[in-house]
Design a protein around this motif. Structure first.
Motif, PDB file in Angstrom:
ATOM      1  N   SER A 276       2.200  15.225  12.227  1.00 20.35           N
ATOM      2  CA  SER A 276       2.339  14.555  10.936  1.00 20.35           C
ATOM      3  C   SER A 276       1.121  13.666  10.720  1.00 20.35           C
ATOM      4  O   SER A 276       0.563  13.125  11.674  1.00 20.35           O
ATOM      5  CB  SER A 276       3.604  13.701  10.916  1.00 20.35           C
ATOM      6  OG  SER A 276       3.732  13.065   9.669  1.00 20.35           O
ATOM      7  N   GLU A 277       0.722  13.582   9.496  1.00 15.37           N
ATOM      8  CA  GLU A 277      -0.432  12.715   9.195  1.00 15.37           C
ATOM      9  C   GLU A 277      -0.124  11.839   7.993  1.00 15.37           C
ATOM     10  O   GLU A 277       0.163  12.336   6.901  1.00 15.37           O
ATOM     11  CB  GLU A 277      -1.691  13.540   8.911  1.00 15.37           C
ATOM     12  CG  GLU A 277      -2.897  12.637   8.692  1.00 15.37           C
ATOM     13  CD  GLU A 277      -4.223  13.396   8.693  1.00 15.37           C
ATOM     14  OE1 GLU A 277      -5.265  12.743   8.625  1.00 15.37           O
ATOM     15  OE2 GLU A 277      -4.217  14.631   8.772  1.00 15.37           O
ATOM     16  N   PRO A 278      -0.166  10.529   8.186  1.00 15.96           N
ATOM     17  CA  PRO A 278       0.011   9.620   7.050  1.00 15.96           C
ATOM     18  C   PRO A 278      -1.323   9.351   6.366  1.00 15.96           C
ATOM     19  O   PRO A 278      -2.365   9.357   7.019  1.00 15.96           O
ATOM     20  CB  PRO A 278       0.560   8.348   7.710  1.00 15.96           C
ATOM     21  CG  PRO A 278      -0.010   8.377   9.083  1.00 15.96           C
ATOM     22  CD  PRO A 278      -0.289   9.806   9.454  1.00 15.96           C
ATOM     23  N   ASN A 279      -1.260   9.109   5.115  1.00 15.01           N
ATOM     24  CA  ASN A 279      -2.453   8.824   4.315  1.00 15.01           C
ATOM     25  C   ASN A 279      -2.150   7.579   3.497  1.00 15.01           C
ATOM     26  O   ASN A 279      -1.396   7.636   2.522  1.00 15.01           O
ATOM     27  CB  ASN A 279      -2.753  10.029   3.415  1.00 15.01           C
ATOM     28  CG  ASN A 279      -4.106   9.918   2.756  1.00 15.01           C
ATOM     29  OD1 ASN A 279      -4.549   8.821   2.439  1.00 15.01           O
ATOM     30  ND2 ASN A 279      -4.753  11.047   2.557  1.00 15.01           N
ATOM     31  N   CYS A 280      -2.725   6.458   3.902  1.00 17.91           N
ATOM     32  CA  CYS A 280      -2.401   5.168   3.294  1.00 17.91           C
ATOM     33  C   CYS A 280      -3.702   4.467   2.902  1.00 17.91           C
ATOM     34  O   CYS A 280      -4.166   3.572   3.632  1.00 17.91           O
ATOM     35  CB  CYS A 280      -1.618   4.295   4.267  1.00 17.91           C
ATOM     36  SG  CYS A 280      -0.226   5.126   5.075  1.00 17.91           S
ATOM     37  N   PRO A 281      -4.305   4.863   1.800  1.00 20.82           N
ATOM     38  CA  PRO A 281      -5.601   4.280   1.439  1.00 20.82           C
ATOM     39  C   PRO A 281      -5.563   2.760   1.361  1.00 20.82           C
ATOM     40  O   PRO A 281      -4.715   2.200   0.674  1.00 20.82           O
ATOM     41  CB  PRO A 281      -5.882   4.897   0.067  1.00 20.82           C
ATOM     42  CG  PRO A 281      -5.074   6.152   0.041  1.00 20.82           C
ATOM     43  CD  PRO A 281      -3.839   5.853   0.835  1.00 20.82           C
ATOM     44  N   GLY A 282      -6.473   2.135   2.081  1.00 20.30           N
ATOM     45  CA  GLY A 282      -6.573   0.679   2.046  1.00 20.30           C
ATOM     46  C   GLY A 282      -5.845  -0.032   3.161  1.00 20.30           C
ATOM     47  O   GLY A 282      -5.974  -1.243   3.314  1.00 20.30           O
ATOM     48  N   ALA A 283      -5.049   0.717   3.941  1.00 17.09           N
ATOM     49  CA  ALA A 283      -4.253   0.063   4.985  1.00 17.09           C
ATOM     50  C   ALA A 283      -5.156  -0.433   6.114  1.00 17.09           C
ATOM     51  O   ALA A 283      -6.149   0.198   6.459  1.00 17.09           O
ATOM     52  CB  ALA A 283      -3.223   1.032   5.543  1.00 17.09           C
ATOM     53  N   ALA A 284      -4.791  -1.580   6.668  1.00 17.18           N
ATOM     54  CA  ALA A 284      -5.508  -2.130   7.828  1.00 17.18           C
ATOM     55  C   ALA A 284      -4.539  -2.125   9.003  1.00 17.18           C
ATOM     56  O   ALA A 284      -3.613  -2.922   9.043  1.00 17.18           O
ATOM     57  CB  ALA A 284      -5.991  -3.543   7.518  1.00 17.18           C
TER      58      ALA A 284
ATOM     59  N   ILE B  60       0.843  -1.199   0.000  1.00 14.93           N
ATOM     60  CA  ILE B  60       0.000   0.000   0.000  1.00 14.93           C
ATOM     61  C   ILE B  60       0.878   1.248   0.000  1.00 14.93           C
ATOM     62  O   ILE B  60       1.876   1.323   0.712  1.00 14.93           O
ATOM     63  CB  ILE B  60      -0.939  -0.013   1.225  1.00 14.93           C
ATOM     64  CG1 ILE B  60      -2.024  -1.059   1.011  1.00 14.93           C
ATOM     65  CG2 ILE B  60      -1.538   1.362   1.491  1.00 14.93           C
ATOM     66  CD1 ILE B  60      -2.873  -1.325   2.221  1.00 14.93           C
ATOM     67  N   GLU B  61       0.476   2.198  -0.830  1.00 10.58           N
ATOM     68  CA  GLU B  61       1.226   3.451  -0.959  1.00 10.58           C
ATOM     69  C   GLU B  61       0.761   4.445   0.100  1.00 10.58           C
ATOM     70  O   GLU B  61      -0.448   4.591   0.333  1.00 10.58           O
ATOM     71  CB  GLU B  61       0.991   4.054  -2.335  1.00 10.58           C
ATOM     72  CG  GLU B  61       1.513   3.217  -3.480  1.00 10.58           C
ATOM     73  CD  GLU B  61       3.003   3.304  -3.641  1.00 10.58           C
ATOM     74  OE1 GLU B  61       3.595   2.379  -4.198  1.00 10.58           O
ATOM     75  OE2 GLU B  61       3.593   4.298  -3.169  1.00 10.58           O
TER      76      GLU B  61
END
Lengths: 209, 179
Positions: free
Chosen positions: A200-208, A93-94
């Motif tokens: 900081s905020e990560p954005n990882c679409p689809g991550a579980a 996942i990106e």
């Protein structure tokens, strides 16, 4: 004939698209050049051997859900981030992670943090070796999982709470923050502001997580 | 699949396929969003550039596979406008202004749209994007044999649907001619 006719009908059914004029062709090349020169160069993924839990500290609760859903929740992250960087989780996942929301009581320290991240070469920071070293450090520290009732139990690699993506996310953040700490110390600003905070905020679409 | 990434190979592959990718995206999400979708595809491809196949047709399929994933993600999230694509959007708008609009094939597109989503996309990849059945299947993540079966069924359904059109009774059940 009938089959050919069906083929012909299907071939001709494609919706008309914009003609590729010389101007469009030029813009396509410009876009290609822009997207491949402004982004970090590709890096082969080296799958870590272990996983941990510490990333929960970074993206706990609603933030974790938002990160997995591909949304930005922090106001500055939507349109006023200082910096942004990308990486790939062990699951493939990106992620895009943004940094901002720097605050404190010593303007020089705030400025130093903002300047560091604004000019940071994240590709050079986030090498496979650096991330793996951060993962190793996390492993040595073990891990604690906090249950819903507040009780604390062992967490991390080898436990039921193992999550390789979370560990990697946490390791990436560790590398990025450690580099900033080092830069502050180099400027004689380490520890001058005990209110200095960074978001900081990560954005990882689809991550579980 | 042989993989041997080099920056020049990557930029050549993108340059070679950019117009086709743009057309593919425009047909799926419309002209307004195609430029931004293309930027997403280029960025996503760049991040995985070390996986670029050496073979030209394989690299084209690889890029279309990425484009398909970008479209799936776009469907799940809010569309975003890239500042990077402002000029391309404007140039596309100008280029469209000189083109003659055509709705030829509207009834055929409707018939395709009534197929199952998997069948419809298979037909579009083959007839609109020019892929072979096997290549289209690979982009969709299904074996060539499955793709052939689905395509054969899709054609049968399309033949039946289109034969019912007024002034068109020429469609019969001839065998598949595509490979």
């Amino acid at each position: 004939m009938a089959s050919d006719h069906l083929d012909e009908l299907l071939d001709r059914s494609a919706p008309q698209t914009t003609p590729i004029t010389p101007g469009v062709a030029d813009e396509l090349k410009r876009l290609r050049a822009a997207t491949t020169s402004t982004m970090r160069p590709p890096r082969r993924w080296a799958r870590p051997v272990v996983a941990g839990f510490a990333a929960l500290l970074l993206v706990g609760g609603a933030a974790a859900a938002a990160a997995a859903a591909g949304m930005w929740t922090l106001p500055w992250a939507q349109d006023d981030a200082i910096a942004s960087f990308h990486y790939t989780l062990p699951s493939g996942i990106e992620c895009e992670q943004r940094i901002g929301g720097v605050s404190g009581t010593v303007p020089a320290a705030i400025a130093a943090v903002e300047d560091f991240y604004r000019d940071a070469d994240f590709a050079a920071l986030l090498t496979d070796d650096a991330i793996q070293a951060a993962i190793d450090k996390q492993r040595q520290g073990g891990g604690i999982h906090v249950n819903d009732d507040g009780s604390r139990v062992p967490g991390g690699y080898g436990t039921e709470f193992y999550n390789a993506d979370r560990e990697y996310l946490s390791a990436v953040w560790d590398v990025v923050v450690t580099a900033m700490d080092t830069d502050l110390a180099r400027h004689g600003l380490a520890g001058v502001d005990n209110k200095l905070t960074l978001q900081s905020e990560p954005n990882c679409p689809g991550a579980a997580w | 699949m042989s993989r041997n990434y080099a920056p020049t190979d990557f930029t050549r592959a993108l340059d070679r396929n950019a117009a086709d990718l743009l057309a593919y995206l425009e047909r799926r999400v419309g002209a307004e969003d195609a430029a931004d979708a293309l930027a997403e595809v280029m960025v996503a491809a760049w991040r995985h550039a070390d996986a670029l196949p050496v073979d030209a047709e394989q690299s084209r399929m690889w890029l279309f596979g990425i484009a398909r994933n970008v479209l799936a993600n776009m469907a799940r999230s809010e569309r975003r406008r890239w500042r990077l694509t402002e000029r391309l959007r404007a140039t596309l708008s100008n280029a469209r202004a000189g083109a003659v609009p055509a709705d030829e094939g509207l009834d055929v597109r409707d018939a395709i749209a009534r197929l199952s989503p998997e069948q419809a996309e298979l037909v579009r990849l083959i007839h609109w994007e020019g892929f072979t059945i096997a290549a289209a299947g690979e982009i969709l993540g299904v074996p060539a044999s499955t793709a052939r079966t689905r395509y054969e069924r899709a054609r049968a359904e399309l033949r039946e649907a289109l034969a019912a059109r007024p002034n068109d009774h020429t469609l019969t059940t001839n065998p598949i001619t595509r490979h």
